[in-house]
Write a protein that holds these residues in place. Structure first.
Motif, mmCIF file in Angstrom:
data_model
loop_
_atom_site.group_PDB
_atom_site.id
_atom_site.type_symbol
_atom_site.label_atom_id
_atom_site.label_comp_id
_atom_site.label_asym_id
_atom_site.label_seq_id
_atom_site.Cartn_x
_atom_site.Cartn_y
_atom_site.Cartn_z
ATOM 1 N N ARG A 10 32.224 28.512 44.967
ATOM 2 C CA ARG A 10 31.722 27.928 43.718
ATOM 3 C C ARG A 10 30.588 26.950 44.026
ATOM 4 N N GLN A 37 30.119 35.021 28.776
ATOM 5 C CA GLN A 37 31.064 35.724 29.656
ATOM 6 C C GLN A 37 32.425 35.047 29.549
ATOM 7 N N ASP A 38 33.474 35.848 29.415
ATOM 8 C CA ASP A 38 34.833 35.309 29.367
ATOM 9 C C ASP A 38 35.787 36.292 30.033
ATOM 10 N N GLU A 39 37.068 36.013 29.908
ATOM 11 C CA GLU A 39 38.065 36.862 30.567
ATOM 12 C C GLU A 39 38.068 38.293 30.027
ATOM 13 N N SER A 40 37.693 38.465 28.763
ATOM 14 C CA SER A 40 37.684 39.813 28.200
ATOM 15 C C SER A 40 36.468 40.613 28.682
ATOM 16 N N SER A 41 35.434 39.917 29.138
ATOM 17 C CA SER A 41 34.247 40.590 29.691
ATOM 18 C C SER A 41 33.768 39.825 30.933
ATOM 19 N N PRO A 42 34.538 39.930 32.021
ATOM 20 C CA PRO A 42 34.251 39.125 33.216
ATOM 21 C C PRO A 42 32.948 39.505 33.934
ATOM 22 N N ASN A 43 32.405 40.672 33.661
ATOM 23 C CA ASN A 43 31.161 41.109 34.318
ATOM 24 C C ASN A 43 29.980 41.133 33.352
ATOM 25 N N GLU A 141 29.643 35.387 43.415
ATOM 26 C CA GLU A 141 30.595 35.375 42.295
ATOM 27 C C GLU A 141 31.684 36.419 42.503
ATOM 28 N N GLN A 142 31.302 37.604 42.955
ATOM 29 C CA GLN A 142 32.284 38.661 43.198
ATOM 30 C C GLN A 142 33.259 38.242 44.301
ATOM 31 N N VAL A 145 35.675 35.684 42.779
ATOM 32 C CA VAL A 145 36.655 36.292 41.890
ATOM 33 C C VAL A 145 37.681 37.084 42.695
ATOM 34 N N GLY A 149 41.762 36.301 43.162
ATOM 35 C CA GLY A 149 42.754 37.281 42.743
ATOM 36 C C GLY A 149 43.727 37.670 43.841
#
Length: 157
Positions: A10, A37-43, A141-142, A145, A149
């Protein structure tokens, strides 16, 4: 340790973004794009930017083709391509690319072929720099993430 890696990634992202803003590569529109950008559209951001890259490469190729035709340079068509590139660059916050488009358009409005060729070179350079830096940002960023995870099983005694 996992949190430390995510924190480092980060921090790397924030340093890179700060550099891109300091250099004028990006403007506040990029931050507004990130807020969508949010959890429903993380990309979301990378998908929008990848569409921008595809469209920009087509427009740059068309601009170069128009300038190669020495006697048949269509400045009106060139202006249309530049307006498209300028608009899409503005929408993702690609500030320096947009600014070069403005200079390029001024040359095309004056039917200044030499000026157009010069600003095309600058435009292609700025575009490539933007693309490489945003690619770097999306890779970080990838990694962040993916690292967040990863869950390791806990040993229970």
């Amino acid at each position: 340790m996992l949190g430390f890696g995510a924190d480092r990634l980060r921090a790397d992202m924030n340093r890179l973004l700060a550099l891109l803003f300091h250099q004028g590569i990006l403007d506040e529109q990029f931050l507004q794009l990130q807020q969508l950008q949010d959890e429903s559209s993380p990309n979301f951001v990378s998908e929008v930017v990848n569409i921008y890259f595809q469209e920009s490469e087509r427009l740059l190729k068309n601009l170069r083709a128009l300038l190669i035709e020495r006697e048949l340079t269509d400045y009106k068509k060139m202006g249309n391509h530049l307006n498209q590139l300028m608009g899409s660059s503005s929408s993702i916050g690609a500030n320096r690319v947009r600014n070069v488009c403005i200079a390029f358009r001024a040359n095309s409005e004056q039917n200044n072929r030499a000026g157009c060729l010069g600003t095309l070179e600058v435009l292609e350079h700025e575009y490539c720099y933007l693309k490489s830096k945003l690619h770097e940002l999306f890779q970080i960023e990838q990694q962040r993430v993916l690292g967040a995870g990863v869950r390791y099983p806990m040993h229970q005694n």
